[in-house]
Design an enzyme around this catalytic site. Sequence first.
Site, PDB file in Angstrom:
ATOM      1  N   HIS A 211       0.799  -1.228   0.000  1.00 33.74           N
ATOM      2  CA  HIS A 211       0.000   0.000   0.000  1.00 33.74           C
ATOM      3  C   HIS A 211       0.839   1.289   0.000  1.00 33.74           C
ATOM      4  O   HIS A 211       0.537   2.236   0.733  1.00 33.74           O
ATOM      5  CB  HIS A 211      -0.963   0.007   1.192  1.00 33.74           C
ATOM      6  CG  HIS A 211      -2.016  -1.055   1.130  1.00 33.74           C
ATOM      7  ND1 HIS A 211      -2.498  -1.578  -0.053  1.00 33.74           N
ATOM      8  CD2 HIS A 211      -2.685  -1.713   2.126  1.00 33.74           C
ATOM      9  CE1 HIS A 211      -3.422  -2.488   0.210  1.00 33.74           C
ATOM     10  NE2 HIS A 211      -3.559  -2.607   1.520  1.00 33.74           N
TER      11      HIS A 211
ATOM     12  N   HIS B 248      -9.702   1.832  -0.077  1.00 28.71           N
ATOM     13  CA  HIS B 248      -9.625   0.773   0.924  1.00 28.71           C
ATOM     14  C   HIS B 248     -10.744   0.895   1.964  1.00 28.71           C
ATOM     15  O   HIS B 248     -10.491   0.827   3.168  1.00 28.71           O
ATOM     16  CB  HIS B 248      -8.237   0.816   1.587  1.00 28.71           C
ATOM     17  CG  HIS B 248      -7.781  -0.502   2.115  1.00 28.71           C
ATOM     18  ND1 HIS B 248      -8.430  -1.162   3.121  1.00 28.71           N
ATOM     19  CD2 HIS B 248      -6.740  -1.293   1.770  1.00 28.71           C
ATOM     20  CE1 HIS B 248      -7.799  -2.292   3.374  1.00 28.71           C
ATOM     21  NE2 HIS B 248      -6.776  -2.400   2.564  1.00 28.71           N
TER      22      HIS B 248
ATOM     23  N   GLU C 281     -11.342  -4.019  -3.193  1.00 31.77           N
ATOM     24  CA  GLU C 281     -10.381  -3.023  -3.678  1.00 31.77           C
ATOM     25  C   GLU C 281     -10.121  -3.259  -5.161  1.00 31.77           C
ATOM     26  O   GLU C 281      -9.459  -4.221  -5.531  1.00 31.77           O
ATOM     27  CB  GLU C 281      -9.072  -3.148  -2.888  1.00 31.77           C
ATOM     28  CG  GLU C 281      -9.254  -3.049  -1.385  1.00 31.77           C
ATOM     29  CD  GLU C 281      -8.130  -3.751  -0.613  1.00 31.77           C
ATOM     30  OE1 GLU C 281      -6.956  -3.448  -0.853  1.00 31.77           O
ATOM     31  OE2 GLU C 281      -8.426  -4.628   0.215  1.00 31.77           O
TER      32      GLU C 281
HETATM   33  C1  GLA Z   1      -5.188  -5.367   1.888  1.00 30.90           C
HETATM   34  C2  GLA Z   1      -4.239  -6.486   2.038  1.00 30.90           C
HETATM   35  C3  GLA Z   1      -4.440  -7.152   3.345  1.00 30.90           C
HETATM   36  C4  GLA Z   1      -4.276  -6.161   4.476  1.00 30.90           C
HETATM   37  C5  GLA Z   1      -5.228  -5.039   4.273  1.00 30.90           C
HETATM   38  C6  GLA Z   1      -5.025  -3.961   5.321  1.00 30.90           C
HETATM   39  O1  GLA Z   1      -6.473  -5.805   1.714  1.00 30.90           O
HETATM   40  O2  GLA Z   1      -4.335  -7.413   0.977  1.00 30.90           O
HETATM   41  O3  GLA Z   1      -3.521  -8.189   3.497  1.00 30.90           O
HETATM   42  O4  GLA Z   1      -2.984  -5.670   4.516  1.00 30.90           O
HETATM   43  O5  GLA Z   1      -5.063  -4.479   2.996  1.00 30.90           O
HETATM   44  O6  GLA Z   1      -4.961  -4.454   6.607  1.00 30.90           O
END
Ligand code: GLA
Length: 377
Positions: free
Chosen positions: A131, A205, A342
């Site tokens: 991220h 997100h 997402e």
């Molecule tokens: C995304 C990732 C997860 C986690 C979330 C945030 O969905 O794929 O593994 O890191 O973000 O917690």
Amino acid sequence: MFKSYVVLLSITMLMLVSCGKEASLMKVERAPFGKLPDGRQVEQFTLVNSQGAKAMVITYGAIVNRLYMPDRNGNFADIVLGFDKIDNYLKEPPYFGAIVGRYGNRIGKGQFTLDGKTYQLATNNGPNHLHGGVAGFDKVLWSAETVKSDSAVGVKLFYLSRDGEEGYPGNLKLEVTYWLTNLNQLRIDYLATTDQATIVNPTHHGYFNLAGHGEGDILGHELMIAADYFTPVDETLIPSGELRPVQGTPFDFTTPTAIGARIGEADQQLQYGQGYDHNWVLTKETGKLGLAASVYEASSGRYMEVYTTEPGMQFYCGNFLDGTFTGKEGKRYNHRYGLCLEAQHYPESPNKPDFPSVVLRPGETYTQTTMYQFSVR
Ligand code: GLA
């Protein structure tokens, strides 16, 4: 004859009056939402549509921190996880409601090579990059302005991610617009340009719970993902490059299925993800806005459809939520109390030449539209 004219005229007038009334509900309010430690002001934009639905967006992280949608009886509830105060967003890391990037999701070992040059990004998730790094787009202050059309109200957010920031090459100019339409759609339009070749893969997100935030887990929500394949991962959640058929696996959501129905099965991929935390390869045409997923919650009747121009969808079901987060109105967010859909390019794309490209070059424009549409059944 004259009588029917009068009736027609009165109906038209009534329609005009009620339209005017509807339109008058539409508004955007701008208010302070606390300060950052360096004194900079965070603002909150409240978008209200003609149906009384409401989205609240803060300029820190471009976070949707509240989203009010009606249930089948017309009662509104806030259906996203989030915090009441800016301090919690600064301290706590689960990306609630934010725009993440420059690269949403994971890049193996934080490394990629572009035009012969190798870049090392932060490894902030075990051995991998996640991220956007230590301070991705979710941890910066965006500037913002109000936008309006006949059928929607919105907020346009701007961020300049400088050359070298979090190790990424190129000055990336990014615009993200959240629209709340009068059809109860939360539509997100992205636009980005760069002055050097770079990689870009931002996503939203948001954690949804269609029964209302804090109102139990999401295992009973019925999910559909329009995908015949997913990208299996290793134990650190990096895709191997394989596109694996979902058919006959707990990853088959081609017909609506309760999220909890197969989550406990002895499946290696589910074990690696500690539940669902994978990317699905969407069937719809890339670049065109098309249906990617839907979620239905029976007790409220709320139904959410997700449309996107992106080729992939990360479905994450809140496996890492463990009750340590106290959210809005003091509500505790326990295991799997929210789900994320997402829209994105696949994780690890910079190192997988067969995956759709995430490279953006000077003169090109990155665009993405993703829309969460709400109704009831
Ligand atoms: C995304 C990732 C997860 C986690 C979330 C945030 O969905 O794929 O593994 O890191 O973000 O917690």
